[in-house]
Design a protein around this motif. Structure first.
Motif, PDB file in Angstrom:
ATOM      1  N   PHE A 167      20.997   4.380  54.127  1.00 42.13           N
ATOM      2  CA  PHE A 167      20.880   5.741  53.581  1.00 42.13           C
ATOM      3  C   PHE A 167      21.019   6.786  54.690  1.00 42.13           C
ATOM      4  CE2 PHE A 167      18.730   4.075  49.646  1.00 42.13           C
ATOM      5  CZ  PHE A 167      19.571   4.695  48.745  1.00 42.13           C
TER       6      PHE A 167
ATOM      7  N   ASN B 103      24.630   7.047  55.682  1.00 41.14           N
ATOM      8  CA  ASN B 103      25.395   7.785  54.663  1.00 41.14           C
ATOM      9  C   ASN B 103      25.149   9.286  54.784  1.00 41.14           C
ATOM     10  OD1 ASN B 103      26.685   5.671  53.514  1.00 41.14           O
ATOM     11  ND2 ASN B 103      25.412   5.544  51.685  1.00 41.14           N
TER      12      ASN B 103
ATOM     13  N   ASN C 133      27.842  12.371  55.734  1.00 44.32           N
ATOM     14  CA  ASN C 133      27.972  13.640  55.000  1.00 44.32           C
ATOM     15  C   ASN C 133      27.704  14.839  55.898  1.00 44.32           C
ATOM     16  OD1 ASN C 133      28.773  12.705  52.530  1.00 44.32           O
ATOM     17  ND2 ASN C 133      26.688  12.454  51.743  1.00 44.32           N
TER      18      ASN C 133
ATOM     19  N   ARG D  92      30.803  15.709  57.667  1.00 43.31           N
ATOM     20  CA  ARG D  92      31.818  16.386  56.844  1.00 43.31           C
ATOM     21  C   ARG D  92      31.391  17.807  56.464  1.00 43.31           C
ATOM     22  NH1 ARG D  92      32.210  11.292  54.390  1.00 43.31           N
ATOM     23  NH2 ARG D  92      31.036  11.889  52.555  1.00 43.31           N
TER      24      ARG D  92
ATOM     25  N   GLU E 216      24.281  21.432  50.033  1.00 43.74           N
ATOM     26  CA  GLU E 216      24.733  20.081  49.695  1.00 43.74           C
ATOM     27  C   GLU E 216      23.620  19.331  48.934  1.00 43.74           C
ATOM     28  OE1 GLU E 216      27.703  18.878  50.272  1.00 43.74           O
ATOM     29  OE2 GLU E 216      27.323  16.794  49.714  1.00 43.74           O
TER      30      GLU E 216
ATOM     31  N   TYR F 167      22.543  17.272  40.009  1.00 46.21           N
ATOM     32  CA  TYR F 167      22.980  16.058  39.299  1.00 46.21           C
ATOM     33  C   TYR F 167      21.777  15.260  38.808  1.00 46.21           C
ATOM     34  CZ  TYR F 167      28.010  16.147  40.069  1.00 46.21           C
ATOM     35  OH  TYR F 167      29.347  16.456  40.011  1.00 46.21           O
TER      36      TYR F 167
ATOM     37  N   ASP G  66      22.072  -0.572  43.958  1.00 42.08           N
ATOM     38  CA  ASP G  66      22.840   0.589  44.412  1.00 42.08           C
ATOM     39  C   ASP G  66      22.271   1.077  45.735  1.00 42.08           C
ATOM     40  OD1 ASP G  66      20.496   1.255  43.248  1.00 42.08           O
ATOM     41  OD2 ASP G  66      21.239   2.938  42.092  1.00 42.08           O
ATOM     42  N   MET G  67      22.229   0.202  46.703  1.00 44.11           N
ATOM     43  CA  MET G  67      21.671   0.553  48.010  1.00 44.11           C
ATOM     44  C   MET G  67      22.745   0.393  49.081  1.00 44.11           C
ATOM     45  SD  MET G  67      18.406   1.155  47.541  1.00 44.11           S
ATOM     46  CE  MET G  67      17.110   0.793  46.393  1.00 44.11           C
ATOM     47  N   PRO G  68      22.833   1.369  49.982  1.00 44.12           N
ATOM     48  CA  PRO G  68      23.739   1.196  51.115  1.00 44.12           C
ATOM     49  C   PRO G  68      23.037   0.340  52.170  1.00 44.12           C
ATOM     50  CG  PRO G  68      22.672   3.312  51.232  1.00 44.12           C
ATOM     51  CD  PRO G  68      22.119   2.643  50.017  1.00 44.12           C
TER      52      PRO G  68
ATOM     53  N   LEU H  24      27.600   7.461  38.182  1.00 46.72           N
ATOM     54  CA  LEU H  24      28.214   8.206  39.285  1.00 46.72           C
ATOM     55  C   LEU H  24      27.243   8.320  40.461  1.00 46.72           C
ATOM     56  CD1 LEU H  24      30.468  10.039  40.439  1.00 46.72           C
ATOM     57  CD2 LEU H  24      29.455  11.935  39.204  1.00 46.72           C
TER      58      LEU H  24
ATOM     59  N   LYS I 280      24.838   6.336  41.138  1.00 45.62           N
ATOM     60  CA  LYS I 280      24.675   5.008  41.746  1.00 45.62           C
ATOM     61  C   LYS I 280      25.797   4.741  42.743  1.00 45.62           C
ATOM     62  CE  LYS I 280      22.133   2.659  38.110  1.00 45.62           C
ATOM     63  NZ  LYS I 280      22.174   1.683  37.017  1.00 45.62           N
TER      64      LYS I 280
ATOM     65  N   SER J  93      27.466   6.986  44.248  1.00 50.12           N
ATOM     66  CA  SER J  93      27.238   7.908  45.348  1.00 50.12           C
ATOM     67  C   SER J  93      26.196   7.354  46.333  1.00 50.12           C
ATOM     68  CB  SER J  93      26.768   9.255  44.795  1.00 50.12           C
ATOM     69  OG  SER J  93      26.357  10.081  45.830  1.00 50.12           O
ATOM     70  N   ARG J  94      25.206   6.689  45.795  1.00 52.10           N
ATOM     71  CA  ARG J  94      24.146   6.130  46.633  1.00 52.10           C
ATOM     72  C   ARG J  94      24.707   5.057  47.572  1.00 52.10           C
ATOM     73  NH1 ARG J  94      20.591   5.049  42.281  1.00 52.10           N
ATOM     74  NH2 ARG J  94      20.514   7.274  41.894  1.00 52.10           N
ATOM     75  N   VAL J  95      25.599   4.237  47.050  1.00 49.56           N
ATOM     76  CA  VAL J  95      26.139   3.154  47.887  1.00 49.56           C
ATOM     77  C   VAL J  95      27.157   3.707  48.887  1.00 49.56           C
ATOM     78  CG1 VAL J  95      27.220   0.875  47.873  1.00 49.56           C
ATOM     79  CG2 VAL J  95      25.878   1.591  45.924  1.00 49.56           C
ATOM     80  N   LEU J  96      28.007   4.614  48.413  1.00 50.71           N
ATOM     81  CA  LEU J  96      29.106   5.079  49.274  1.00 50.71           C
ATOM     82  C   LEU J  96      28.744   6.321  50.088  1.00 50.71           C
ATOM     83  CD1 LEU J  96      32.185   4.761  46.876  1.00 50.71           C
ATOM     84  CD2 LEU J  96      31.536   3.222  48.709  1.00 50.71           C
ATOM     85  N   GLY J  97      27.737   7.063  49.649  1.00 49.57           N
ATOM     86  CA  GLY J  97      27.390   8.305  50.328  1.00 49.57           C
ATOM     87  C   GLY J  97      28.397   9.402  50.046  1.00 49.57           C
ATOM     88  N   LEU J  98      28.545   9.767  48.771  1.00 51.99           N
ATOM     89  CA  LEU J  98      29.520  10.799  48.400  1.00 51.99           C
ATOM     90  C   LEU J  98      28.964  12.184  48.694  1.00 51.99           C
ATOM     91  CD1 LEU J  98      30.564   9.453  44.874  1.00 51.99           C
ATOM     92  CD2 LEU J  98      31.723   9.036  47.037  1.00 51.99           C
ATOM     93  N   ASP J  99      29.831  13.105  49.061  1.00 50.55           N
ATOM     94  CA  ASP J  99      29.375  14.495  49.223  1.00 50.55           C
ATOM     95  C   ASP J  99      29.621  15.250  47.909  1.00 50.55           C
ATOM     96  OD1 ASP J  99      32.037  15.285  49.137  1.00 50.55           O
ATOM     97  OD2 ASP J  99      32.278  15.240  51.308  1.00 50.55           O
TER      98      ASP J  99
ATOM     99  N   GLN K 228      33.194  15.320  46.492  1.00 52.23           N
ATOM    100  CA  GLN K 228      33.598  14.020  45.929  1.00 52.23           C
ATOM    101  C   GLN K 228      32.908  13.774  44.592  1.00 52.23           C
ATOM    102  OE1 GLN K 228      32.463  11.707  49.406  1.00 52.23           O
ATOM    103  NE2 GLN K 228      34.591  11.102  49.719  1.00 52.23           N
ATOM    104  N   LEU K 229      31.638  14.196  44.510  1.00 52.97           N
ATOM    105  CA  LEU K 229      30.913  14.032  43.239  1.00 52.97           C
ATOM    106  C   LEU K 229      31.625  14.770  42.111  1.00 52.97           C
ATOM    107  CD1 LEU K 229      27.143  14.393  44.263  1.00 52.97           C
ATOM    108  CD2 LEU K 229      28.166  12.437  43.127  1.00 52.97           C
TER     109      LEU K 229
ATOM    110  N   THR L  88      36.654   8.545  52.055  1.00 48.30           N
ATOM    111  CA  THR L  88      36.880   8.485  53.501  1.00 48.30           C
ATOM    112  C   THR L  88      37.181   7.030  53.874  1.00 48.30           C
ATOM    113  OG1 THR L  88      34.576   8.014  53.999  1.00 48.30           O
ATOM    114  CG2 THR L  88      35.200  10.340  53.891  1.00 48.30           C
TER     115      THR L  88
ATOM    116  N   THR M  34      35.524   5.059  55.914  1.00 49.48           N
ATOM    117  CA  THR M  34      34.286   4.255  55.867  1.00 49.48           C
ATOM    118  C   THR M  34      33.981   3.866  54.420  1.00 49.48           C
ATOM    119  OG1 THR M  34      33.548   5.844  57.535  1.00 49.48           O
ATOM    120  CG2 THR M  34      31.928   4.232  56.785  1.00 49.48           C
ATOM    121  N   GLN M  35      34.132   4.818  53.535  1.00 49.00           N
ATOM    122  CA  GLN M  35      33.849   4.541  52.119  1.00 49.00           C
ATOM    123  C   GLN M  35      34.818   3.517  51.556  1.00 49.00           C
ATOM    124  OE1 GLN M  35      34.057   8.559  50.724  1.00 49.00           O
ATOM    125  NE2 GLN M  35      31.853   8.919  50.967  1.00 49.00           N
TER     126      GLN M  35
ATOM    127  N   ARG N 296      34.238  -4.270  49.868  1.00 47.44           N
ATOM    128  CA  ARG N 296      33.256  -5.370  49.883  1.00 47.44           C
ATOM    129  C   ARG N 296      32.470  -5.375  48.570  1.00 47.44           C
ATOM    130  NH1 ARG N 296      31.581  -3.280  55.012  1.00 47.44           N
ATOM    131  NH2 ARG N 296      29.500  -3.013  54.152  1.00 47.44           N
TER     132      ARG N 296
END
Lengths: 301, 294
Positions: A74, A77, A81, A84, A154, A161, A247-249, B216, B218, B220-226, B229-230, B267, B269-270, B276
Motif C-alpha cells: 500500500f 502504491n 501516485n 505522478r 487526490e 468514491y 485486493d491487497m498490493p 473498481l 478493489k 485500484s487497491r491492488v494496482l494503486g490507481l490515481d 485513472q479511476l 503505468t 509498474t501497473q 501476475r
C-alpha cells in the motif's frame, strides 16, 4: 481450619484432585492435533520445545509477514501516485522514502498486530486507511504546501468514491428493507449523504454495513412502508466467507521503497526474509521425533 | 515416602479407575480414534444399515442414513431460505413490500391488495401440502440417480418461490412467476406495468453501478490507481458492466486487454502487476448479503 500437607492425601481431597489432573491430561492428548509443535536445537544436546496453540498463535509470524507485505504494498502504491500527482524533486523523494523505510513498521505495528493475532483468521484490519493517513502525514512533512494540497485533492477523489459505495450499499439495503422505488432511493441517498461519517468506510471494509436509521429516512416512506419498516427481520445480513482472492498490493520485505528512480538509503537496514513454513502448517506430537535435527559432530567433544 | 503413601490411599478408592475410564472414553479424541461415539454415552438409536444386495447389481445408496420425509421437507424449505416458518414469514414480507412499492409508484386499490395477499396465503398452504405429499413418496435410501430424479421433482415445485436477485438484468429471471405475482400483474393496467418495469430497471441499474464501483476500488487497491485513472476506468466499466461484477473477472479482462490499450490506461509498474495473478488467501473475508432478497 488450617490445612496440612498430609491432608492432600486424604481421599476426600485427593479424589477430585486426581480426577481433575486426569481430565486435563485427556484434554491435552485430544487437542494436540490443533497445536503446532516446533522443535529446534538451540545448543549442543539441548532441545527446545515450543508449543503454541493452533488457531491462536499458530502461524502468527507468517501472518505478520503477510500483513507487513500488504502494508508495504500500500505504501509503495501511494508513493507511485505521489510521484505522478505531486512530482517531488529527487531530494524530496529521498526524504519521503527514507522516512517511510525508517518508520513504517513502528507506525503501523498496531495494524500488523491486529491482523497477525486475529484469533478467527479474518482480514479485519483496515490496512488501506491506516497507510493512507500515515502517507498523508509524511507527504505533509516532506513536500511543499502546494504539493500537499494536490495530494489532498487526490485523497478527496478517493473518499468520494468510497462514499458513493458505502451510501450506495446503504440505499440498496433500504430498498430491500422497505421496498423503495427508484425515486425514493435517490431521496434516501441524499439524506444519507448529509449524515456521512468517514468512519463508515472503515466499518464497511471490516464487514459491517453502517445502519441507516429509520428516523433519517422516515419522511421519504409512505405510511404502509413505515409500518413494514418496523419489521426487524428484513435487515441485510453480513457474514465472512472463507478463502478467495484478496485486493491487497504487496511489496517484499527485502525490497526498498521507491519513488521513480529514487530508492530508500542503503544505510537503513531491511528485514531479512527467511523462507518460512506456511502459516497453517500443523504437526502432531508423534511427528516431533523424526523432526529433531541431530548435529554431525559429537556433542561430547 | 509421601508419594507412595498417596498412591496407596488413592488405590483404596474403589471408583477411581472407573472415573478415569469414563473420562478417557468420553473424550472426543478417543471417539475420533475409534471412529465411534462411545457406547456408554451414545444416545442415538442404531440405524439399520441395509447393504445393497450385490446379486441385484443395483447402484449403492448415496448416503449412509435414511432420508426421512422430514429431511426432504427440511431440504426443500432450506433451499427457500430457512425453515417452513421463516419461508412463510419471508413470503408475506415480499408480497407486502411489492404491494407497497406499487402503491407508491402508481397506486393500488384495497381490493387488489386483499386479493394478492389472499392468493399468497393460499399458495403457501398449497405449496406446503404439495411438499408434504411429494416427500411422503420420497425414496428412503436413494441412489445417486434416484436422488437427482426426486430433487428435480422437488425443484419444479419450489422454484417459483426461489428468491432471485431482484436487480438482475430485466428479462433474465429464469424462473416461473409465483401465482400471487401473476394475479398482481393481471390486475394492473399496461401503463402501470410499464411504470413498474421502468422502476425495476432503474433500481437494477443503481445496484449494478454500486457493485461496479466497488470492483473498481478493489482494482485500484491492488494496482494503486490515481484519480484520473479511476475516472477513465469508471467509464470503461460502465461500457462493459458484465466484466466488472467481481475482482477476478475484471482482472482477467484487464490482463487480456491489447498492449496498446494497457499502455494508454496503466503505468509500466501497473502493467507488470496486471500480468501476475491475484494473491489468494485462506482467511475469512467480509461479505454482505445484498444479492439475495428475502
Amino acid at each position: 481450619m488450617k490445612l496440612r500437607r498430609t491432608d492432600l492425601f486424604r481421599p476426600r481431597i485427593a479424589t477430585p484432585l486426581v480426577f481433575a489432573v486426569c481430565l486435563l491430561g485427556c484434554l491435552v492428548v485430544g487437542s494436540v492435533d490443533a497445536q503446532e509443535v516446533q522443535v529446534q536445537i538451540v545448543g549442543e544436546g539441548d532441545v527446545q520445545f515450543n508449543v503454541a496453540l493452533g488457531g491462536v498463535m499458530a502461524g502468527a509470524d507468517g501472518r505478520a509477514e503477510t500483513a507487513q507485505r500488504w502494508v508495504r504494498g500500500f505504501i509503495q502504491n501511494e508513493f507511485n501516485n505521489v510521484e505522478r500527482v505531486c512530482k517531488p524533486s529527487t531530494k524530496e523523494a529521498q526524504a519521503l522514502v527514507d522516512v517511510a523505510e525508517r518508520e513504517w513498521k513502528s507506525r503501523l505495528s498496531n495494524t500488523i498486530r491486529a491482523y497477525a493475532e486475529s484469533q478467527n483468521q479474518r482480514i479485519n484490519a483496515d490496512f488501506e486507511s491506516r497507510v493512507e493517513r500515515l502517507v498523508q502525514i509524511w507527504v505533509r512533512d516532506a513536500l511543499s504546501d502546494e504539493q500537499y494540497e494536490k495530494w489532498e485533492q487526490e485523497i478527496d477523489v478517493r473518499l468520494a468514491y468510497r462514499k458513493r459505495i458505502v451510501i450506495g450499499r446503504m440505499v440498496m439495503d433500504c430498498e430491500r428493507k422497505y421496498g423503495l422505488t427508484h425515486a425514493q432511493m435517490q431521496e434516501v441517498e441524499k439524506l444519507t449523504q448529509e449524515r456521512w461519517k468517514d468512519s463508515w468506510w472503515s466499518m464497511y471494509r471490516t464487514g459491517t454495513l453502517p445502519e441507516t436509521k429509520f428516523s433519517w429516512i422516515s419522511k421519504v416512506l409512505s405510511e404502509s412502508q413505515r409500518t413494514a419498516g418496523t419489521d426487524r427481520a428484513s435487515q441485510v445480513t453480513e457474514h465472512f466467507m472463507g478463502g478467495g482472492f484478496v485486493d491487497m498490493p504487496t511489496l517484499r520485505l527485502d525490497e526498498r521503497f521507491k519513488i521513480g528512480s529514487v530508492s530508500s538509503s542503503e544505510e537503513i537496514p531491511l528485514e531479512k526474509v527467511e523462507p518460512s513454513e506456511p502459516a497453517d502448517r500443523k504437526m502432531l506430537l508423534f511427528e516431533v521425533a523424526p523432526k529433531i535435527f541431530v548435529p554431525d559432530r559429537d556433542p561430547r567433544r | 515416602m509421601s508419594i507412595l503413601h498417596s498412591f496407596r490411599l488413592l488405590t483404596q478408592i474403589p471408583c477411581y479407575p472407573a472415573l478415569i475410564l469414563v473420562v478417557f472414553l468420553a473424550h472426543p479424541s478417543t471417539a475420533q480414534q475409534t471412529g465411534k461415539i462411545p457406547n456408554a454415552l451414545n444416545r442415538n438409536q442404531p440405524e439399520a444399515v441395509e447393504d445393497p444386495d450385490p446379486k441385484k447389481g443395483g447402484d449403492p445408496p448415496m448416503m449412509q442414513f435414511e432420508m426421512e420425509p422430514e429431511r426432504w421437507s427440511e431440504m426443500a424449505y432450506g433451499t427457500l431460505g430457512g425453515t417452513r416458518a421463516t419461508f412463510e414469514q419471508s413470503l408475506r414480507r415480499r408480497v407486502r413490500k411489492t404491494l407497497n412499492r406499487i402503491e407508491q409508484l402508481c397506486g393500488i386499490s384495497e381490493d387488489v391488495r386483499i386479493k394478492v395477499n389472499a392468493t399468497a396465503d393460499l399458495e403457501f398452504q398449497r405449496l406446503d401440502a404439495d411438499i408434504t405429499a411429494l416427500v411422503s413418496e420420497a425414496p428412503r435410501r436413494p441412489t445417486q440417480q434416484q436422488y437427482q430424479d426426486f430433487y428435480q421433482k422437488l425443484w419444479a415445485l419450489i422454484s417459483p418461490f426461489q428468491p432471485t436477485a431482484q436487480w438482475g438484468p430485466p428479462g433474465q429471471e429464469n424462473r416461473n412467476k409465483a401465482l400471487w405475482e401473476k394475479v398482481l400483474h393481471s390486475n394492473l393496467s399496461e401503463d402501470h406495468q410499464e411504470i413498474i418495469s421502468n422502476d425495476q430497471r432503474q433500481r437494477s441499474e443503481y445496484n449494478n453501478r454500486v457493485q461496479r464501483l466497488e470492483t473498481l476500488l478493489k482494482v485500484s487497491r491492488v494496482l494503486g490507481l490515481d484519480s484520473k485513472q479511476l475516472g477513465i476506468l469508471e467509464k470503461i466499466a460502465d461500457a462493459n458492466p458484465a466484466a466488472w461484477i467481481s475482482l477476478e473477472s475484471v482482472w482477467t479482462t484487464l490482463a487480456a486487454m491489447p498492449e496498446s490499450q494497457q499502455r494508454e490506461y496503466f503505468t509500466e509498474t501497473q502493467r507488470i502487476r496486471l500480468s501476475r495473478p491475484l494473491e489468494y488467501t485462506n482467511d475469512l473475508q467480509p461479505v454482505m448479503n445484498w444479492n439475495q432478497p428475502e
